[in-house]
Design a protein around this motif. Structure first.
Motif, PDB file in Angstrom:
ATOM      1  N   ALA A  22       3.684   0.223   8.328  1.00 41.19           N
ATOM      2  CA  ALA A  22       2.494   0.283   7.484  1.00 41.19           C
ATOM      3  C   ALA A  22       2.481  -0.922   6.558  1.00 41.19           C
ATOM      4  O   ALA A  22       3.531  -1.490   6.235  1.00 41.19           O
ATOM      5  CB  ALA A  22       2.480   1.574   6.666  1.00 41.19           C
ATOM      6  N   LYS A  23       1.270  -1.314   6.155  1.00 41.46           N
ATOM      7  CA  LYS A  23       1.125  -2.343   5.124  1.00 41.46           C
ATOM      8  C   LYS A  23       0.466  -1.687   3.912  1.00 41.46           C
ATOM      9  O   LYS A  23      -0.508  -0.931   4.047  1.00 41.46           O
ATOM     10  CB  LYS A  23       0.282  -3.518   5.612  1.00 41.46           C
ATOM     11  CG  LYS A  23       0.031  -4.552   4.512  1.00 41.46           C
ATOM     12  CD  LYS A  23      -0.762  -5.749   5.010  1.00 41.46           C
ATOM     13  CE  LYS A  23       0.141  -6.786   5.629  1.00 41.46           C
ATOM     14  NZ  LYS A  23      -0.538  -8.099   5.820  1.00 41.46           N
ATOM     15  N   LYS A  24       0.994  -2.026   2.723  1.00 39.21           N
ATOM     16  CA  LYS A  24       0.493  -1.430   1.481  1.00 39.21           C
ATOM     17  C   LYS A  24       0.061  -2.554   0.550  1.00 39.21           C
ATOM     18  O   LYS A  24       0.840  -3.460   0.269  1.00 39.21           O
ATOM     19  CB  LYS A  24       1.583  -0.586   0.835  1.00 39.21           C
ATOM     20  CG  LYS A  24       2.084   0.536   1.743  1.00 39.21           C
ATOM     21  CD  LYS A  24       3.318   1.212   1.219  1.00 39.21           C
ATOM     22  CE  LYS A  24       4.541   0.355   1.381  1.00 39.21           C
ATOM     23  NZ  LYS A  24       5.794   1.035   0.985  1.00 39.21           N
ATOM     24  N   THR A  25      -1.177  -2.489   0.082  1.00 43.14           N
ATOM     25  CA  THR A  25      -1.697  -3.525  -0.805  1.00 43.14           C
ATOM     26  C   THR A  25      -2.165  -2.892  -2.107  1.00 43.14           C
ATOM     27  O   THR A  25      -2.740  -1.790  -2.107  1.00 43.14           O
ATOM     28  CB  THR A  25      -2.870  -4.282  -0.152  1.00 43.14           C
ATOM     29  OG1 THR A  25      -3.847  -3.325   0.282  1.00 43.14           O
ATOM     30  CG2 THR A  25      -2.394  -5.085   1.042  1.00 43.14           C
ATOM     31  N   PRO A  26      -1.920  -3.563  -3.228  1.00 42.09           N
ATOM     32  CA  PRO A  26      -2.348  -3.005  -4.522  1.00 42.09           C
ATOM     33  C   PRO A  26      -3.844  -3.197  -4.727  1.00 42.09           C
ATOM     34  O   PRO A  26      -4.484  -4.008  -4.050  1.00 42.09           O
ATOM     35  CB  PRO A  26      -1.552  -3.837  -5.527  1.00 42.09           C
ATOM     36  CG  PRO A  26      -1.357  -5.151  -4.843  1.00 42.09           C
ATOM     37  CD  PRO A  26      -1.216  -4.844  -3.371  1.00 42.09           C
ATOM     38  N   GLY A  33      -3.686   3.217  -7.091  1.00 40.79           N
ATOM     39  CA  GLY A  33      -4.828   2.641  -6.377  1.00 40.79           C
ATOM     40  C   GLY A  33      -4.470   1.809  -5.164  1.00 40.79           C
ATOM     41  O   GLY A  33      -5.351   1.182  -4.564  1.00 40.79           O
ATOM     42  N   GLY A  34      -3.197   1.794  -4.771  1.00 37.66           N
ATOM     43  CA  GLY A  34      -2.793   1.040  -3.599  1.00 37.66           C
ATOM     44  C   GLY A  34      -3.384   1.624  -2.320  1.00 37.66           C
ATOM     45  O   GLY A  34      -3.628   2.832  -2.224  1.00 37.66           O
ATOM     46  N   LYS A  35      -3.604   0.754  -1.348  1.00 43.93           N
ATOM     47  CA  LYS A  35      -4.170   1.189  -0.074  1.00 43.93           C
ATOM     48  C   LYS A  35      -3.151   0.968   1.049  1.00 43.93           C
ATOM     49  O   LYS A  35      -2.479  -0.065   1.092  1.00 43.93           O
ATOM     50  CB  LYS A  35      -5.458   0.418   0.231  1.00 43.93           C
ATOM     51  CG  LYS A  35      -6.573   0.689  -0.774  1.00 43.93           C
ATOM     52  CD  LYS A  35      -7.865   0.030  -0.346  1.00 43.93           C
ATOM     53  CE  LYS A  35      -8.970   0.290  -1.364  1.00 43.93           C
ATOM     54  NZ  LYS A  35      -9.258   1.736  -1.506  1.00 43.93           N
ATOM     55  N   TYR A  36      -3.068   1.936   1.956  1.00 40.49           N
ATOM     56  CA  TYR A  36      -2.116   1.894   3.063  1.00 40.49           C
ATOM     57  C   TYR A  36      -2.873   1.829   4.381  1.00 40.49           C
ATOM     58  O   TYR A  36      -3.921   2.460   4.543  1.00 40.49           O
ATOM     59  CB  TYR A  36      -1.223   3.143   3.072  1.00 40.49           C
ATOM     60  CG  TYR A  36      -0.429   3.396   1.820  1.00 40.49           C
ATOM     61  CD1 TYR A  36      -0.430   2.513   0.740  1.00 40.49           C
ATOM     62  CD2 TYR A  36       0.354   4.544   1.708  1.00 40.49           C
ATOM     63  CE1 TYR A  36       0.317   2.761  -0.392  1.00 40.49           C
ATOM     64  CE2 TYR A  36       1.108   4.801   0.572  1.00 40.49           C
ATOM     65  CZ  TYR A  36       1.074   3.901  -0.482  1.00 40.49           C
ATOM     66  OH  TYR A  36       1.814   4.150  -1.613  1.00 40.49           O
ATOM     67  N   MET A  37      -2.305   1.096   5.329  1.00 39.37           N
ATOM     68  CA  MET A  37      -2.920   1.023   6.654  1.00 39.37           C
ATOM     69  C   MET A  37      -1.828   0.758   7.697  1.00 39.37           C
ATOM     70  O   MET A  37      -0.775   0.193   7.378  1.00 39.37           O
ATOM     71  CB  MET A  37      -3.966  -0.093   6.698  1.00 39.37           C
ATOM     72  CG  MET A  37      -3.414  -1.489   6.484  1.00 39.37           C
ATOM     73  SD  MET A  37      -4.725  -2.722   6.305  1.00 39.37           S
ATOM     74  CE  MET A  37      -5.347  -2.277   4.680  1.00 39.37           C
ATOM     75  N   PRO A  38      -2.050   1.189   8.937  1.00 42.55           N
ATOM     76  CA  PRO A  38      -1.078   0.887   9.998  1.00 42.55           C
ATOM     77  C   PRO A  38      -0.914  -0.620  10.157  1.00 42.55           C
ATOM     78  O   PRO A  38      -1.840  -1.396   9.900  1.00 42.55           O
ATOM     79  CB  PRO A  38      -1.702   1.525  11.237  1.00 42.55           C
ATOM     80  CG  PRO A  38      -2.621   2.574  10.709  1.00 42.55           C
ATOM     81  CD  PRO A  38      -3.160   2.022   9.427  1.00 42.55           C
ATOM     82  N   TYR A  39       0.281  -1.009  10.615  1.00 41.30           N
ATOM     83  CA  TYR A  39       0.594  -2.438  10.725  1.00 41.30           C
ATOM     84  C   TYR A  39       1.409  -2.672  11.983  1.00 41.30           C
ATOM     85  O   TYR A  39       2.306  -1.876  12.329  1.00 41.30           O
ATOM     86  CB  TYR A  39       1.398  -2.873   9.491  1.00 41.30           C
ATOM     87  CG  TYR A  39       1.830  -4.321   9.495  1.00 41.30           C
ATOM     88  CD1 TYR A  39       0.938  -5.340   9.175  1.00 41.30           C
ATOM     89  CD2 TYR A  39       3.144  -4.679   9.808  1.00 41.30           C
ATOM     90  CE1 TYR A  39       1.336  -6.667   9.157  1.00 41.30           C
ATOM     91  CE2 TYR A  39       3.551  -5.999   9.802  1.00 41.30           C
ATOM     92  CZ  TYR A  39       2.640  -6.992   9.474  1.00 41.30           C
ATOM     93  OH  TYR A  39       3.035  -8.299   9.466  1.00 41.30           O
ATOM     94  N   GLN A  40       1.114  -3.755  12.678  1.00 41.27           N
ATOM     95  CA  GLN A  40       1.861  -4.110  13.881  1.00 41.27           C
ATOM     96  C   GLN A  40       2.770  -5.292  13.576  1.00 41.27           C
ATOM     97  O   GLN A  40       2.288  -6.429  13.449  1.00 41.27           O
ATOM     98  CB  GLN A  40       0.906  -4.461  15.026  1.00 41.27           C
ATOM     99  CG  GLN A  40       1.613  -4.755  16.338  1.00 41.27           C
ATOM    100  CD  GLN A  40       2.469  -3.607  16.823  1.00 41.27           C
ATOM    101  OE1 GLN A  40       1.996  -2.475  16.901  1.00 41.27           O
ATOM    102  NE2 GLN A  40       3.725  -3.880  17.132  1.00 41.27           N
TER     103      GLN A  40
END
Length: 292
Positions: A196-200, A212-219
């Motif tokens: 996963a990638k997590k961005t603030p 408020g960080g957002k998470y999304m799948p990551y390759q």
């Protein structure tokens, strides 16, 4: 039937939703799994054949009690996943110093044992423009401050009492965290599962969802996978799960933390991740309970 506890905390007595999904999957494997608050004094721990750390997300706020509880569970001889010696070491982030000495690339860090005379100015490298200060036993940005070097005297004063009570870590602030985010690579039984990638949120540096960080799948790339695998393999003992957290700086992965206690495993980010976790857990439980 084997009975196991999925360890959690008072804030999440029934586990978080993604971990709740594990319970019926264990049931299909003829294992009774239930959410159990780790510091619930009414629990009879001898009723369980194994304990799996999941959402014990308050341990860092009561480290002494948690350490005593670990001692008690260890004295009972109940198998835990991950093992208690791993938990003990991983909860104190000075383990990063040992990993760096072994050749693993970490975020530039200075490890500060408890002191009655905190003087960050004498420790901060002259090339750093911004830094992050936090306790060595922490989670979720607890007592974590990002600051400019011009404010270092104020920060030293602010953390003087904390430094008298807690070991601290001073780290170089990496601006890439705000643009590129943090990468988490999840392993089960030391085999890569998903990432996963997590961005603030804009203007912040904390990647946790509560800020408020957002998470999304990551390759991840093959090179990144090899690096993460070498980090997991640094641990000689068996691991049911591990999460490798870090950031790419000029295409070089810098380890931020190797999460071995109670990380969110982002089980909804990969098809079949819950089932894979349960399959590996069942194998580990039967290995440590051969009578079953």
């Amino acid at each position: 039937m084997i009975k196991i506890a999925l360890l959690t905390c008072k804030e999440f007595p029934d586990l978080i939703p993604t971990d709740q999904k594990l319970i019926p999957l264990f049931q299909k494997r003829h294992i009774e799994a239930e959410a159990v608050i780790w510091n619930d004094e009414s629990i009879v721990w001898s009723d369980y054949h194994a304990l799996i750390f999941r959402n014990t997300w308050d341990y860092y706020l009561m480290d002494e009690s948690f350490s005593l509880w670990l001692d008690k569970i260890e004295s009972f001889g109940i198998p835990t996943f991950n093992p208690i010696p791993i938990i003990r070491k991983n909860k104190h982030k000075f383990y990063l110093s040992e990993m760096a000495e072994s050749g693993i690339t970490i975020i530039p860090s200075i490890f500060i044992p408890k002191t009655r005379s905190l003087n960050l100015s004498s420790l901060l490298p002259s090339t750093w423009q911004q830094a992050v200060l936090k306790p060595a036993i922490s989670a979720g940005s607890y007592l974590t401050r990002r600051f400019d070097v011009k404010d270092i005297e104020n920060i030293s004063e602010e953390y003087e009492t904390i430094a008298n009570e807690k070991d601290l870590i001073l780290q170089k602030f990496i601006p890439e965290i705000q643009t590129d985010g943090e990468i988490s690579l999840v392993f089960f039984n030391k085999i890569f599962s998903h990432a996963a990638k997590k961005t603030p949120k804009e203007g912040d540096f904390r990647i946790q969802s509560q800020f408020g960080g957002k998470y999304m799948p990551y390759q991840p790339s093959e090179d990144l996978l090899k690096t993460a695998q070498s980090i997991v393999n640094y641990i000689n003992e068996d691991l049911l799960y591990a999460r490798v957290d870090g950031i790419l700086i000029d295409d070089v992965f810098h380890l931020m933390e190797l999460e071995l206690i109670e990380p969110d495993l982002y089980l909804d980010f990969a098809e079949g991740a819950q089932q894979k976790f349960v399959n590996d857990a069942v194998r580990a439980i039967h290995r440590d309970n051969p009578i079953y």
